[in-house]
Design an enzyme around this catalytic site. Structure first.
Site, short mmCIF file in Angstrom:
data_model
loop_
_atom_site.label_atom_id
_atom_site.label_comp_id
_atom_site.label_asym_id
_atom_site.label_seq_id
_atom_site.Cartn_x
_atom_site.Cartn_y
_atom_site.Cartn_z
N LYS A 134 0.86 -1.19 0.00
CA LYS A 134 0.00 0.00 0.00
C LYS A 134 0.89 1.23 0.00
O LYS A 134 2.05 1.19 0.42
CB LYS A 134 -0.93 0.04 1.22
CG LYS A 134 -0.23 0.12 2.58
CD LYS A 134 0.14 1.52 3.02
CE LYS A 134 0.92 1.45 4.32
NZ LYS A 134 1.70 2.69 4.59
N ASP A 176 -2.36 -1.27 10.34
CA ASP A 176 -2.54 -1.28 8.88
C ASP A 176 -3.25 -2.53 8.38
O ASP A 176 -3.64 -2.61 7.22
CB ASP A 176 -1.15 -1.24 8.21
CG ASP A 176 -0.69 0.18 7.99
OD1 ASP A 176 0.45 0.35 7.55
OD2 ASP A 176 -1.48 1.10 8.25
C1 LIG Z 1 2.90 4.33 9.50
C2 LIG Z 1 1.83 3.46 8.91
C3 LIG Z 1 0.85 4.28 8.07
O1 LIG Z 1 0.18 3.45 7.21
O2 LIG Z 1 2.30 2.44 8.02
P1 LIG Z 1 3.76 1.86 7.73
O3 LIG Z 1 4.74 2.97 7.51
O4 LIG Z 1 4.08 1.03 8.96
O5 LIG Z 1 3.56 1.03 6.49
C4 LIG Z 1 0.95 2.81 10.02
O6 LIG Z 1 0.34 3.77 10.81
C5 LIG Z 1 1.78 1.89 10.88
O7 LIG Z 1 0.93 0.81 11.11
P2 LIG Z 1 1.54 -0.53 11.71
O8 LIG Z 1 2.90 -0.85 11.09
O9 LIG Z 1 0.50 -1.59 11.61
O10 LIG Z 1 1.79 -0.05 13.15
P3 LIG Z 1 1.45 -0.87 14.43
O11 LIG Z 1 2.15 -2.18 14.37
O12 LIG Z 1 0.00 -0.83 14.71
O13 LIG Z 1 2.20 0.10 15.46
C6 LIG Z 1 3.58 0.19 15.45
C7 LIG Z 1 3.91 1.37 16.34
O14 LIG Z 1 3.70 2.57 15.58
C8 LIG Z 1 3.12 3.58 16.43
N1 LIG Z 1 1.79 3.93 15.91
C9 LIG Z 1 1.22 3.21 14.88
C10 LIG Z 1 -0.01 3.60 14.40
C11 LIG Z 1 -0.65 4.72 14.97
N2 LIG Z 1 -1.86 5.12 14.54
N3 LIG Z 1 -0.06 5.42 15.99
C12 LIG Z 1 1.16 5.05 16.45
O15 LIG Z 1 1.70 5.70 17.36
C13 LIG Z 1 3.04 2.98 17.82
O16 LIG Z 1 4.26 3.28 18.47
C14 LIG Z 1 2.99 1.49 17.54
O17 LIG Z 1 3.48 0.74 18.62
#
Ligand SMILES: C[C@@](CO)(OP(=O)(O)O)[C@H](O)COP(=O)(O)OP(=O)(O)OC[C@H]1O[C@@H](n2ccc(N)nc2=O)[C@H](O)[C@@H]1O
Ligand SMILES: Nc1ncnc2c1ncn2[C@@H]1O[C@H](COP(=O)(O)OP(=O)(O)O)[C@@H](O)[C@H]1O
EC number: 2.7.1.148
Length: 292
Positions: A10, A136
């Site tokens: 994504k 996600d």
């Molecule tokens: C940043 C994003 C945007 O799409 O994607 P990626 O860069 O990982 O693909 C997401 O929010 C990443 O989602 P995901 O990788 O599932 O994160 P999670 O495992 O739920 O959380 C990992 C950590 O990121 C932080 N976290 C995540 C999501 C959120 N809304 N607030 C947060 O503060 C928290 O510290 C959490 O412990």
């Protein structure tokens, strides 16, 4: 019995952070869409009740730390499934890249096991289980294009954006999502994206408005930690990209391009700078289909 499911990557067309929540997560508002760069998760039934996992990328964990393994364990426990499963992940999505590769593998596993173990769950029920694995995962269960809110687990489906080429470029660094969010000072954010304008651009399939509406408040955090990300952005813009943005917590940067002739020029310029460059299409409103 074996089932294979595609796990598309994504990209975030917008990523806004509204506040820090009491549970340590952040309140987000983000428009995400899937692209045709995908892992594949093969699931083979095990009568001995064991869950095992292999992955083509040796540095990805093959135990409970793997989001796909976590998904299988959760499903087995929740529905008291007697059988087990062997998972094989053909890894194509760069790891720790901001493309939700791990989340997408977990979502593909939920969808495949629903069929392999004849659980008869709805897509919404699978997304709810996905929320226990990561923010996600619910989006990845549905695929397509959507507005995600809450910590990312509340999904409002959107139509397909204007079709275009997407060039992904990932510098040779891994970025930890928790670190990026941990370095974000919400009160100091001064570049909130116009999410409403992005929704309008998607509803009207207005490509140039979509490019103007791109925005990701995590970008400045990752750019300050990793200068290569800014260099890639600048190179894409200089090579004629119509829109450029970092995806998720990064470090992958994507360029939106409408004319195929421009794609080659941008791809060649990037190839001289980074190894991981991919030319893909948006999947629009489709999802990662279940293969035979
Ligand atoms: C940043 C994003 C945007 O799409 O994607 P990626 O860069 O990982 O693909 C997401 O929010 C990443 O989602 P995901 O990788 O599932 O994160 P999670 O495992 O739920 O959380 C990992 C950590 O990121 C932080 N976290 C995540 C999501 C959120 N809304 N607030 C947060 O503060 C928290 O510290 C959490 O412990
Ligand atoms: N199936 C998986 N694919 C990739 N990384 C995974 C997987 N399962 C767990 N991980 C771990 O999750 C982290 C990266 O997750 P990934 O989804 O690739 O990053 P991002 O969320 O930035 O797109 C790494 O620390 C990796 O070890």
């Amino acid at each position: 019995m074996r089932i294979s499911v595609k796990a598309p990557a994504k990209i975030n067309l917008t990523l806004d952070v509204l506040a820090k929540r009491p549970d340590g997560y952040h309140e987000v508002e983000m428009v995400m869409t899937t692209v045709d760069l995908a892992d594949r998760v093969d699931m083979t039934l095990r009568e001995d009740g064991e869950i095992t996992l292999d992955c083509s990328a040796s540095f990805v964990p093959d135990d409970i730390r793997n989001h796909a393994y976590k998904a299988a364990t959760l499903m087995k426990e929740k529905f008291q499934v007697r059988q087990g499963v062997h998972l094989y992940i053909d890894k194509q999505i760069p790891v720790a890249a901001g493309l939700a590769g791990g989340s997408s593998d977990a979502a593909a596993t939920l969808r495949g096991l629903n069929q392999l173990w004849n659980l008869g769950l709805t897509r919404d029920e699978l997304a709810k289980i996905g929320a226990e694995i990561g923010s996600d995962v619910p989006f990845c269960v549905y695929g397509g294009t959507a507005l995600a809110t809450g910590r990312g687990e509340q999904i409002a489906h959107l139509g397909a954006p204007a079709p275009c080429w997407v060039i992904l470029a990932k510098p040779p660094i891994g970025v930890s999502t928790p670190d990026v969010y941990g370095n974000l000072r919400v009160a100091q954010i001064d570049n909130h994206p116009d999410t409403k304008q992005m929704l309008q651009a998607i509803a009207t399939q207005d490509f140039s408005l979509m490019c103007q509406s791109l925005g990701n408040v995590l970008e400045n955090v990752t750019l300050s930690l990793h200068p290569q990300v800014k260099q890639i952005k600048d190179l894409m813009i200089a090579s004629g990209a119509d829109g450029v943005l970092m995806s998720g917590s990064g470090p992958t940067v994507f360029a939106l391009v409408q004319k195929e002739a421009k794609v080659h020029r941008i791809y060649n310029a990037l190839r001289g700078f980074v190894k991981d460059v991919f030319v893909v299409r948006m999947l629009g409103a489709q999802d990662g289909e279940i293969l035979a």
